[in-house]
Structure formats: C-alpha cells, structure tokens
Write a protein that holds these residues in place. Structure first.
Motif, PDB file in Angstrom:
ATOM      1  N   UNK A  57      -9.533  -4.257  -3.120  1.00  0.00           N
ATOM      2  CA  UNK A  57      -9.745  -4.635  -4.604  1.00  0.00           C
ATOM      3  C   UNK A  57     -10.233  -3.175  -5.168  1.00  0.00           C
ATOM      4  N   UNK A  58      -9.364  -2.689  -6.073  1.00  0.00           N
ATOM      5  CA  UNK A  58      -9.735  -1.416  -6.721  1.00  0.00           C
ATOM      6  C   UNK A  58     -10.525  -1.987  -7.896  1.00  0.00           C
ATOM      7  N   UNK A  71      -4.021  -2.748  -6.584  1.00  0.00           N
ATOM      8  CA  UNK A  71      -4.201  -2.824  -8.119  1.00  0.00           C
ATOM      9  C   UNK A  71      -4.324  -4.099  -8.539  1.00  0.00           C
ATOM     10  N   UNK A  72      -3.605  -4.983  -8.097  1.00  0.00           N
ATOM     11  CA  UNK A  72      -3.304  -6.489  -8.585  1.00  0.00           C
ATOM     12  C   UNK A  72      -2.895  -7.147  -7.116  1.00  0.00           C
ATOM     13  N   UNK A  73      -3.916  -7.272  -6.345  1.00  0.00           N
ATOM     14  CA  UNK A  73      -3.736  -7.872  -4.875  1.00  0.00           C
ATOM     15  C   UNK A  73      -3.679  -9.424  -5.003  1.00  0.00           C
ATOM     16  N   UNK A  74      -2.803 -10.129  -4.814  1.00  0.00           N
ATOM     17  CA  UNK A  74      -2.511 -11.235  -4.792  1.00  0.00           C
ATOM     18  C   UNK A  74      -2.275 -12.357  -3.426  1.00  0.00           C
ATOM     19  N   UNK A  97      -3.975 -12.669  -1.067  1.00  0.00           N
ATOM     20  CA  UNK A  97      -5.283 -13.639  -0.345  1.00  0.00           C
ATOM     21  C   UNK A  97      -4.914 -15.001  -1.065  1.00  0.00           C
ATOM     22  N   UNK A  98      -4.411 -15.196  -2.158  1.00  0.00           N
ATOM     23  CA  UNK A  98      -4.145 -16.442  -2.835  1.00  0.00           C
ATOM     24  C   UNK A  98      -3.362 -17.157  -1.968  1.00  0.00           C
ATOM     25  N   UNK A  99      -2.427 -16.524  -1.070  1.00  0.00           N
ATOM     26  CA  UNK A  99      -1.504 -17.561  -0.221  1.00  0.00           C
ATOM     27  C   UNK A  99      -2.183 -17.711   1.226  1.00  0.00           C
ATOM     28  N   UNK A 132       5.241 -10.827  -2.809  1.00  0.00           N
ATOM     29  CA  UNK A 132       3.870 -11.587  -1.978  1.00  0.00           C
ATOM     30  C   UNK A 132       4.428 -12.861  -1.547  1.00  0.00           C
TER      31      UNK A 132
END
Lengths: 287, 281
Positions: free
Chosen positions: A132-133, A37-40, A42-44, A16
């Motif tokens: 987002x699951x 499953x663990x989308x990240x 968007x945090x960047x 990511x």
C-alpha cells in the motif's frame, strides 16, 4: 520459476477480476499485487496478513529554521519548485538532495521518508505479496520492485513455480517496473476506442522491452464490431488474442461477494477464463 | 476555475465525465481542456480536436566529458536516483533513471558534466470547437510522468474554465494533475473495488486540501455501497449515471453522451453549477 504479469494500459478493463480467477485456478503460485497505487486484489483473495514491513522509498528535504539565514541558494538550485518561503513542499520534493548539498549553512537535512507498506499474506490460493503506497506519494516504481523481489524470495523459499502478478494501469514508471524481465505479459483490453488506443501503447511498451505479450479481450460482446477491429489490429501487429471473455453479470456478483469468479460461477465468463488459463499455462510452461 | 476529474480506480468513467462536461460548457463560452493522463491519453478520441501545435518535452540528463572527468565519483554519490556510476575509473550514465535535478553537473569539481535534453514526450495543442485542447503523450519506454504533466498544465493562460482529466491512481502523476485545482470530481462505480479506491482518492484530495465531490457511474445495482460511504464521510454525491447498454455502446464508439442523448446537457450544466457553488467560486 516463471513470472506472468497481467496489465492493461487502460484502467478498469478487468485485470484484478481476471487475476483473482487465475489465482483460484493455479495450484502452485505466489500471487503479487503490483498495482500499489490502488491495490484491489486483496478484496478478492481475502488475505490474512502475516508480515508487515515499512517502505522507505526515498528522502525529503527539511529546512531547519534555526540554521537558515534565508540566502536563497536552495531556491536557486531546486528544479522542482519544492521550496516556498524557505519551507519544503513535500509533495513537490523529489528527494534529490541538491538543496541540502548546496546550502552554505548546512541548514537542510534529508530525512528518510516513509512512503508505504508492503505485506506478505496467506490466502486460500497461496501466498500473496502486496503493498500500500501512502496517499499522494511518489516512488511507486520502487515499491513495485520491492513487491516483485519479495514475491521471488517467497517463491524460492516455498518452491513455487509461478509468480502471478496483477499489474498497474498505464505505461509509465510502475508498469515498467512491473514487467521488465517477466516471462509473459497478458494485456487485458476492452472493445472501445479508448481500449484500442491504450492497447496499442502498452503493446509498444512490451515490444520496447522485448517481453512476449498476449492479449485478452474482455466483455468483447458489448461491442462486437470494435472487438473485431481490435482482433484485426492484433493480427496485423503479430499479437495473439489468447482469449475472449463475454460480458457476464456474474463477474460483478463475484466482485461484490469478494470471491474469485471461477469459484462462484460456471457461467460463460468463467468458462472463457478457464480456457484462457489453460492456454496461458501451456505458453508459460512450454519453452 | 480549475476542476480535475480523478478516481483511484481506472476505467470508472473519468474521461466520459470530463469530455461531456467540457462539451456542455463550451456551448456557453470558451473552455480549456487538459488531458493529463499522459500515459494513456483518451480524451482526444471523443473531442476530436484539430491539432495545430506539437512541442517536444525534454528532461535535462547528464553527459560526461571524458577529457575533463577524473573519475572521482562525486557525481554518483550526489545522485539520489542511481543514474550515474563509476566503473573502472569511468562514469557511465543511466538516463532512464535520471530525474533531471542537475546535481551531478552542479557539483562536479572539474566541470566535466553538462546537461543534454532527453525527450520524454510531447505536448499537443489544438481546437475542438470552443474547446482549447491540450494533452501530453509520454514517449514509450520513458518512466518519468510528472514533468510531462507539468508541461501540459503550463498550456493554461487566462482561461476562465479549465477541465483536467487525471490519470488513475493516487500517486505522483495524480498529485501533479490535481495540485492547484479548485475542485476535484471523483468518479467511481458501485463495487467494492470502486469504494476502496474512492476512499484512497478522497484521502489524496484531503491530503492536498482540495474540496471534492463524487460522481457514481454505472449506477443501478448496489449503489448503497457508495451512498453509505459518501454519507459517512460527509461527501456530496453530485451525480449518478445509470448503467445502460446504450451508454456503453456510445462510449465504445467514441461518441459523446450529450450529443447522442441531448437531455444529458442539462444534467451536466447542473453538475457544473453545483461544483461552482461548492468550490466557493
């Protein structure tokens, strides 16, 4: 339109962070986060959500107690141990519908099941399709397929020439769904025994689906000998190591500040990422 | 007592915690270890078991008897996974999409479908000292993970202590691993990624009604992000492992923390006592 998917086999190798940096470097891409499953990502990328959609991944059985005469036929036909005491355990139910069809009293209905959401967002680096699951849900592969399909539509509508995808870890259903038909896969590996083992499995997978794959070694200088071993391994099986990124605390600082590495740092890791990106651009544009 | 080691985010140190905990507990008695990350199993690289048994795991997929098939198409309507289709009056199958529900063969009016096994992976059993070790290895190209995890979990017999190393994420493979456990340890790191995915993992454990506690790995800088989260959510922060290049090197080489740095044994014993207390065992 080309599609580059970044995967890793082993989780936590830096997919990511890398995709976030690439997003800032590429000029005309649609970004897709397929780690539903663990989308990240968007945090960047700090997206502003423009569209939100519900995702119905399948069905779940529901037993209507007023119609059920407890004959036990459903228990007999269910292969997923999803029925206990004439109630359906929705975590175990795969939505096959066999119980519903087999029930002589028509007491079982198959209800559409909301298993997540997907989004189209605007970011400073281009449009982002992400999802987002729901917690403890199945059908992540279907949601990945939905995200990829939307990314293609957005790319077509907005005349983007590249889809840059952050993929899930592993080699199972969501990964297969993320890479099949892609133009190029970049595998991010770390120099550890587990990293080497998992790299081998994911390269087996890309070979199985005949997708060209390049390798990037992340934090290579944390274990130079292990890195050497991985490079030899890659050479032997004909996989190109396209980049080597050194360990650099600035990567953590970038993650902590929620910004792409190349925007906050000129350090050794940022430089290595830029070189790698140039190489990927040539590869993906040059056929 | 069954304890699953999970995390939303990959690469936070699940396997590190699981193997060191198992190794420490095995000093005092037998331990069963299940590596349920069948896509990318790693625990064997650290515990180095001697494997004694290898069992194929198969899914039952349809095979069509062309002589009995009338091409009525009921099977393709029954199948929720699009694993059968009728093309030009003939049924073709897509075994890679099949979930093995058996609906097509059960409802075929002419008995033209029977089921044949399709290999999805293997379960391997072995011994590493007092640790009874089992893991699954998904066949490359196979998508279906939960049935293999369930097969790994069937290796448990009358074991008093079972440690399960879960795959990353919060979806069906993790649910298949964590379901039925007495406690769930969630391993995270002090970054916004770590916190975000920890939150998902906590939601998953709560959804399943399994008590959980947190292990903070690579601690030292910016720990507040996890400490504040745990305080707000009322979650116990059971252990912190500081970031240390020596530990990273130990892991990279496939070695155990409790062997290279024996003072960690006491720490893992304390961790286990705390888990037992909290799981109400």
């Amino acid at each position: 339109m080309k599609e580059l998917v970044v995967v890793s086999g082993k989780g936590g190798t830096g997919k990511t962070s890398l995709v976030g940096a690439f997003a800032a470097l590429c000029k005309n891409a649609v970004l897709a986060d397929c780690d539903v499953d663990a989308a990240d990502l968007h945090l960047i990328l700090q997206p502003e959500i423009q569209e939100q959609h519900e995702f119905y991944g399948g069905h779940k059985a529901q037993i209507r107690p007023e119609k059920c005469n407890r004959c036990g036929k459903c228990l007999e036909v269910c292969r997923f141990e999803a029925i206990n005491e004439f109630k359906v355990n929705s975590f175990s139910c795969e939505g096959c519908g066999v119980c519903s069809r087999a029930c002589p009293e028509e007491a079982i209905v198959m209800a559409e099941h909301l298993s997540g959401h997907w989004f189209i967002s605007a970011t400073p680096y281009g449009p982002l399709v992400h999802a987002r699951l729901g917690l403890a849900e199945d059908n992540s592969g279907k949601l990945v397929a939905q995200v990829r399909q939307m990314a293609k539509t957005v790319a077509f509508d907005q005349k983007k020439d590249l889809i840059l995808t952050d993929g899930p870890p592993g080699i199972g259903c969501p990964v297969i769904s993320a890479i099949t038909g892609a133009d190029l896969v970049l595998v991010v590996a770390e120099p550890t025994v587990a990293g080497l083992h998992d790299l081998g499995r994911v390269l087996d997978l890309t070979a199985y689906f005949r997708i060209p794959a390049l390798v990037c070694l992340n934090k290579w200088d944390l274990a130079p000998e292990k890195s050497e071993e991985i490079e030899t391994y890659c050479r032997e099986r004909g996989a190109e190591v396209a980049g080597k990124i050194p360990f650099d605390v600035e990567v953590f600082k970038a993650v902590a500040s929620g910004r792409p590495l190349v925007e906050v740092s000129q350090g050794p890791a940022a430089q290595a990422v830029q070189e790698l990106w140039l190489k990927l651009q040539t590869r993906i544009g040059g056929d | 007592m069954r304890v699953a080691i999970a995390s939303g985010k990959g690469g936070t140190g699940k396997t590190t915690i699981a193997v060191n905990l198992a190794k420490t507990l095995a000093e005092d008695g037998p331990v069963r270890f299940l590596d349920c990350d069948v896509e990318e199993p790693n625990a064997h690289l650290f515990l180095r078991p001697t494997f004694q048994e290898r069992k194929g795991v198969a899914l039952l997929v349809p095979q069509i008897d062309a002589e009995k098939c009338t091409g009525c198409g009921l099977c393709s309507r029954v199948c929720a996974f699009h694993a059968l289709a009728v093309v030009g009056g003939k049924v073709i199958t897509f075994p890679e999409l099949c979930h093995g529900c058996g609906g097509c063969s059960l409802f075929c009016p002419t008995g033209a479908i029977h089921e044949i096994p399709k290999k999805i992976g293997v379960v391997e059993n072995g011994l590493a000292g007092k640790i009874s070790f089992s893991h699954g290895r998904l066949e490359v190209g196979s998508a279906l993970v939960p049935p293999l995890i369930k097969a790994v979990k069937k290796q448990v017999h009358a074991d008093r202590i079972v440690i399960l190393d879960a795959p990353p994420g919060t979806s069906c493979p993790v649910v298949a691993t964590v379901a039925g456990c007495d406690y769930c340890l969630l391993v995270t790191e002090p970054t916004p990624f770590g916190r975000h995915d920890l939150d998902l993992a906590v939601g998953m454990a709560r959804e399943l009604g399994i008590p959980c506690g947190v292990v903070l790995n690579r601690a030292g800088d910016g720990d507040e992000i996890i400490e504040d989260y745990c305080a707000r959510e009322g979650l116990p922060l059971l252990l912190k492992i500081p970031f240390d290049r020596r530990y990273a090197a130990c892991y990279a080489a496939g070695n155990l923390l409790v062997e290279e740095f024996p003072s960690w044994q006491e720490v893992f014993k304390d961790l286990w006592r705390e888990i037992e207390r909290r799981a109400g065992a």
